[in-house]
Design a protein around this motif. Structure first.
Motif, PDB file in Angstrom:
ATOM      1  N   SER A  37      43.274  32.086   3.888  1.00 39.62           N
ATOM      2  CA  SER A  37      42.456  30.873   3.880  1.00 39.62           C
ATOM      3  C   SER A  37      42.668  30.051   2.612  1.00 39.62           C
ATOM      4  O   SER A  37      43.199  30.542   1.624  1.00 39.62           O
ATOM      5  CB  SER A  37      40.977  31.253   3.952  1.00 39.62           C
ATOM      6  OG  SER A  37      40.688  31.869   5.171  1.00 39.62           O
ATOM      7  N   ARG A  41      36.780  28.049  -4.255  1.00 39.65           N
ATOM      8  CA  ARG A  41      36.142  29.027  -5.153  1.00 39.65           C
ATOM      9  C   ARG A  41      37.131  29.463  -6.230  1.00 39.65           C
ATOM     10  O   ARG A  41      38.333  29.481  -6.016  1.00 39.65           O
ATOM     11  CB  ARG A  41      35.656  30.218  -4.308  1.00 39.65           C
ATOM     12  CG  ARG A  41      35.569  31.513  -5.055  1.00 39.65           C
ATOM     13  CD  ARG A  41      34.743  32.565  -4.390  1.00 39.65           C
ATOM     14  NE  ARG A  41      35.433  33.556  -3.586  1.00 39.65           N
ATOM     15  CZ  ARG A  41      36.448  34.328  -3.983  1.00 39.65           C
ATOM     16  NH1 ARG A  41      37.015  34.167  -5.172  1.00 39.65           N
ATOM     17  NH2 ARG A  41      36.954  35.229  -3.175  1.00 39.65           N
ATOM     18  N   ARG A  44      38.648  35.677  -8.259  1.00 39.29           N
ATOM     19  CA  ARG A  44      38.020  36.819  -8.935  1.00 39.29           C
ATOM     20  C   ARG A  44      39.132  37.589  -9.635  1.00 39.29           C
ATOM     21  O   ARG A  44      40.305  37.461  -9.247  1.00 39.29           O
ATOM     22  CB  ARG A  44      37.375  37.749  -7.916  1.00 39.29           C
ATOM     23  CG  ARG A  44      36.206  37.140  -7.191  1.00 39.29           C
ATOM     24  CD  ARG A  44      35.474  38.221  -6.372  1.00 39.29           C
ATOM     25  NE  ARG A  44      34.516  37.623  -5.465  1.00 39.29           N
ATOM     26  CZ  ARG A  44      34.548  37.750  -4.138  1.00 39.29           C
ATOM     27  NH1 ARG A  44      35.488  38.472  -3.543  1.00 39.29           N
ATOM     28  NH2 ARG A  44      33.647  37.161  -3.392  1.00 39.29           N
ATOM     29  N   TYR A  53      43.844  34.158  -1.278  1.00 44.36           N
ATOM     30  CA  TYR A  53      43.493  32.814  -0.814  1.00 44.36           C
ATOM     31  C   TYR A  53      44.533  31.853  -1.370  1.00 44.36           C
ATOM     32  O   TYR A  53      45.253  32.195  -2.303  1.00 44.36           O
ATOM     33  CB  TYR A  53      42.141  32.360  -1.430  1.00 44.36           C
ATOM     34  CG  TYR A  53      40.904  32.898  -0.775  1.00 44.36           C
ATOM     35  CD1 TYR A  53      40.436  32.384   0.422  1.00 44.36           C
ATOM     36  CD2 TYR A  53      40.161  33.907  -1.393  1.00 44.36           C
ATOM     37  CE1 TYR A  53      39.272  32.874   1.006  1.00 44.36           C
ATOM     38  CE2 TYR A  53      38.996  34.407  -0.807  1.00 44.36           C
ATOM     39  CZ  TYR A  53      38.561  33.875   0.399  1.00 44.36           C
ATOM     40  OH  TYR A  53      37.413  34.357   0.975  1.00 44.36           O
ATOM     41  N   GLU A  72      39.624  25.082  11.116  1.00 46.92           N
ATOM     42  CA  GLU A  72      38.167  25.035  10.918  1.00 46.92           C
ATOM     43  C   GLU A  72      37.929  25.118   9.435  1.00 46.92           C
ATOM     44  O   GLU A  72      38.789  25.585   8.694  1.00 46.92           O
ATOM     45  CB  GLU A  72      37.469  26.194  11.648  1.00 46.92           C
ATOM     46  CG  GLU A  72      37.854  27.611  11.172  1.00 46.92           C
ATOM     47  CD  GLU A  72      37.312  28.009   9.807  1.00 46.92           C
ATOM     48  OE1 GLU A  72      36.188  27.627   9.464  1.00 46.92           O
ATOM     49  OE2 GLU A  72      38.043  28.691   9.068  1.00 46.92           O
ATOM     50  N   TYR A  81      35.720  26.651   2.334  1.00 43.23           N
ATOM     51  CA  TYR A  81      36.678  27.650   2.813  1.00 43.23           C
ATOM     52  C   TYR A  81      37.251  27.135   4.130  1.00 43.23           C
ATOM     53  O   TYR A  81      36.498  26.630   4.958  1.00 43.23           O
ATOM     54  CB  TYR A  81      35.995  28.994   3.116  1.00 43.23           C
ATOM     55  CG  TYR A  81      35.390  29.704   1.936  1.00 43.23           C
ATOM     56  CD1 TYR A  81      34.149  29.334   1.436  1.00 43.23           C
ATOM     57  CD2 TYR A  81      36.058  30.760   1.336  1.00 43.23           C
ATOM     58  CE1 TYR A  81      33.587  30.003   0.361  1.00 43.23           C
ATOM     59  CE2 TYR A  81      35.488  31.444   0.252  1.00 43.23           C
ATOM     60  CZ  TYR A  81      34.260  31.058  -0.229  1.00 43.23           C
ATOM     61  OH  TYR A  81      33.702  31.726  -1.291  1.00 43.23           O
ATOM     62  N   GLY A  82      38.562  27.281   4.359  1.00 42.32           N
ATOM     63  CA  GLY A  82      39.132  26.815   5.625  1.00 42.32           C
ATOM     64  C   GLY A  82      40.391  27.560   6.020  1.00 42.32           C
ATOM     65  O   GLY A  82      41.049  28.189   5.188  1.00 42.32           O
ATOM     66  N   GLU A 103      33.529  33.232   7.836  1.00 43.84           N
ATOM     67  CA  GLU A 103      32.089  33.343   8.027  1.00 43.84           C
ATOM     68  C   GLU A 103      31.674  32.695   9.352  1.00 43.84           C
ATOM     69  O   GLU A 103      32.488  32.178  10.097  1.00 43.84           O
ATOM     70  CB  GLU A 103      31.312  32.840   6.800  1.00 43.84           C
ATOM     71  CG  GLU A 103      31.655  31.454   6.329  1.00 43.84           C
ATOM     72  CD  GLU A 103      31.246  30.416   7.301  1.00 43.84           C
ATOM     73  OE1 GLU A 103      32.138  29.824   7.955  1.00 43.84           O
ATOM     74  OE2 GLU A 103      30.021  30.189   7.426  1.00 43.84           O
ATOM     75  N   ARG A 148      24.075  35.283  -2.022  1.00 45.38           N
ATOM     76  CA  ARG A 148      24.800  35.904  -0.904  1.00 45.38           C
ATOM     77  C   ARG A 148      23.846  36.720  -0.023  1.00 45.38           C
ATOM     78  O   ARG A 148      24.005  36.740   1.195  1.00 45.38           O
ATOM     79  CB  ARG A 148      25.971  36.746  -1.427  1.00 45.38           C
ATOM     80  CG  ARG A 148      27.115  35.847  -1.853  1.00 45.38           C
ATOM     81  CD  ARG A 148      28.289  36.549  -2.463  1.00 45.38           C
ATOM     82  NE  ARG A 148      29.333  35.567  -2.719  1.00 45.38           N
ATOM     83  CZ  ARG A 148      30.545  35.572  -2.157  1.00 45.38           C
ATOM     84  NH1 ARG A 148      30.879  36.527  -1.340  1.00 45.38           N
ATOM     85  NH2 ARG A 148      31.416  34.626  -2.421  1.00 45.38           N
TER      86      ARG A 148
HETATM   87  P1  5GP Z   1      34.447  35.307  -0.542  1.00 46.59           P
HETATM   88  O1  5GP Z   1      34.086  34.267  -1.525  1.00 46.59           O
HETATM   89  O2  5GP Z   1      33.578  36.532  -0.645  1.00 46.59           O
HETATM   90  O3  5GP Z   1      35.917  35.653  -0.577  1.00 46.59           O
HETATM   91  O4  5GP Z   1      34.186  34.697   0.917  1.00 46.59           O
HETATM   92  C1  5GP Z   1      32.947  34.159   1.252  1.00 46.59           C
HETATM   93  C2  5GP Z   1      32.817  34.005   2.751  1.00 46.59           C
HETATM   94  O5  5GP Z   1      33.735  33.017   3.220  1.00 46.59           O
HETATM   95  C3  5GP Z   1      33.153  35.286   3.514  1.00 46.59           C
HETATM   96  O6  5GP Z   1      32.185  35.453   4.538  1.00 46.59           O
HETATM   97  C4  5GP Z   1      34.509  34.996   4.082  1.00 46.59           C
HETATM   98  O7  5GP Z   1      34.751  35.708   5.282  1.00 46.59           O
HETATM   99  C5  5GP Z   1      34.403  33.502   4.360  1.00 46.59           C
HETATM  100  N1  5GP Z   1      35.697  32.825   4.509  1.00 46.59           N
HETATM  101  C6  5GP Z   1      36.876  33.146   3.925  1.00 46.59           C
HETATM  102  N2  5GP Z   1      37.836  32.322   4.335  1.00 46.59           N
HETATM  103  C7  5GP Z   1      37.270  31.472   5.237  1.00 46.59           C
HETATM  104  C8  5GP Z   1      37.770  30.386   6.042  1.00 46.59           C
HETATM  105  O8  5GP Z   1      38.943  30.039   6.047  1.00 46.59           O
HETATM  106  N3  5GP Z   1      36.870  29.745   6.830  1.00 46.59           N
HETATM  107  C9  5GP Z   1      35.551  30.090   6.889  1.00 46.59           C
HETATM  108  N4  5GP Z   1      34.772  29.410   7.716  1.00 46.59           N
HETATM  109  N5  5GP Z   1      35.052  31.098   6.149  1.00 46.59           N
HETATM  110  C10 5GP Z   1      35.899  31.785   5.332  1.00 46.59           C
END
Ligand code: 5GP
Length: 206
Positions: A37, A41, A44, A53, A72, A81-82, A103, A148
Motif C-alpha cells: 500500500s 504515515r 516505524r 509501504y 481504494e 492509506y491506499g 482496514e 487505535r
Molecule cells: P498501520 O499504520 O498499522 O500499518 O496500518 C493502519 C491500518 O491501515 C491497518 O488496519 C491497515 O490494514 C490499514 N491499511 C494499510 N494499507 C491500507 C490500504 O491500502 N488501504 C486501506 N484502506 N487501509 C490500509
C-alpha cells in the motif's frame, strides 16, 4: 492452464496479528502476492520503503488519487492509506491470489468494485489481549495506542460486512484456516466459468 486469481482482503483491529497471518500465507504457499500500500504515515523502525509501504507525502498521495492510480483509499488515525491499482490487476491476471491487508472502509470499497473478493476479518481472542499485544509491540506512543483502541471499537460495528471471521489465537491454525477459506473461493461458479462452459457444451453435443 493456470487458474484465475482470487482477490483477498484481510482486515483486523490494529494489534490482532494479521500481519503475521499474512506472512504465514506468503511463506507457505506460492500462490499469493501481497499488495504494497501507499501511505502518508511515518515509517516505524525497521520498515522499508517499497516493502512495508510506499511512504509518500500528502501531496504525492493526492496526486495519485487524482491520476486514478488507487483502487481504494481511506483515512485512518490521521493518515491516508491506499491500494495501488496496477500491481493488483497484473497479479490477478497472472493467476495469483492477491492479498490486501487493509482496514474496513477500504474493504467495503473493494467489495463494491470486486464482488467476488473474499473479505476475511482476523479476530483477537479478547479486547484485553488486543490491548496487551498493542502495548507489547512497543512501536507506538500511548496516545496512538488509545486512538487505535478507539478506532477498533468503531470498526467492531462493521464486522458483519465480512464474508469470514477467523480467530487468531494460535497463529499456525489461523494461517491454515485462512488458506482453506481462500482455496474454497476458487470453487465459486464465477471462478470456474471455463470448466462449466466446456462441460455444458459437451452435454449439448457441441
Ligand atoms: P498501520 O499504520 O498499522 O500499518 O496500518 C493502519 C491500518 O491501515 C491497518 O488496519 C491497515 O490494514 C490499514 N491499511 C494499510 N494499507 C491500507 C490500504 O491500502 N488501504 C486501506 N484502506 N487501509 C490500509
Amino acid at each position: 492452464m493456470s487458474r484465475e486469481g482470487v482477490l483477498v482482503v484481510i482486515s483486523g483491529f490494529a494489534g490482532t496479528g494479521k500481519g503475521t497471518v499474512v506472512k504465514g500465507l506468503l511463506d507457505r504457499y506460492e500462490q499469493y502476492a501481497l499488495s504494497v500500500s501507499m501511505t502518508t504515515r511515518q515509517p516505524r523502525p525497521g520498515e522499508v520503503n517499497g516493502v512495508s509501504y510506499f511512504f509518500v507525502s500528502k501531496e504525492e498521495f493526492e496526486a495519485t488519487i487524482a491520476a486514478d492510480g488507487l483502487i481504494e483509499y481511506a483515512r485512518y488515525v490521521d493518515n491516508y492509506y491506499g491500494t495501488p491499482k496496477a500491481y493488483v490487476e497484473e497479479q490477478l491476471k497472472a493467476g495469483k491470489d492477491v492479498i490486501l491487508e487493509i482496514e474496513i472502509q477500504g474493504a467495503l470499497q473493494i467489495k463494491k468494485i470486486y464482488p467476488d473478493a473474499v473479505l476475511i476479518f482476523v479476530m483477537p481472542p479478547s479486547a484485553e489481549e488486543l490491548r496487551s499485544r498493542l502495548e507489547g509491540r512497543g512501536t507506538e506512543t500511548a496516545e496512538v495506542i488509545e486512538k487505535r483502541m478507539k478506532r477498533a471499537a468503531e470498526e467492531a460495528g462493521f464486522i458483519e460486512s465480512y464474508d469470514h471471521i477467523v480467530l487468531n489465537d494460535v497463529v499456525d491454525q489461523c494461517v491454515e484456516q485462512t488458506h482453506a477459506i481462500i482455496e474454497a473461493a476458487h470453487s465459486a461458479p464465477s471462478k470456474q466459468k471455463e470448466l462449466i462452459e466446456r462441460v455444458r457444451k459437451g452435454l449439448q453435443g457441441k
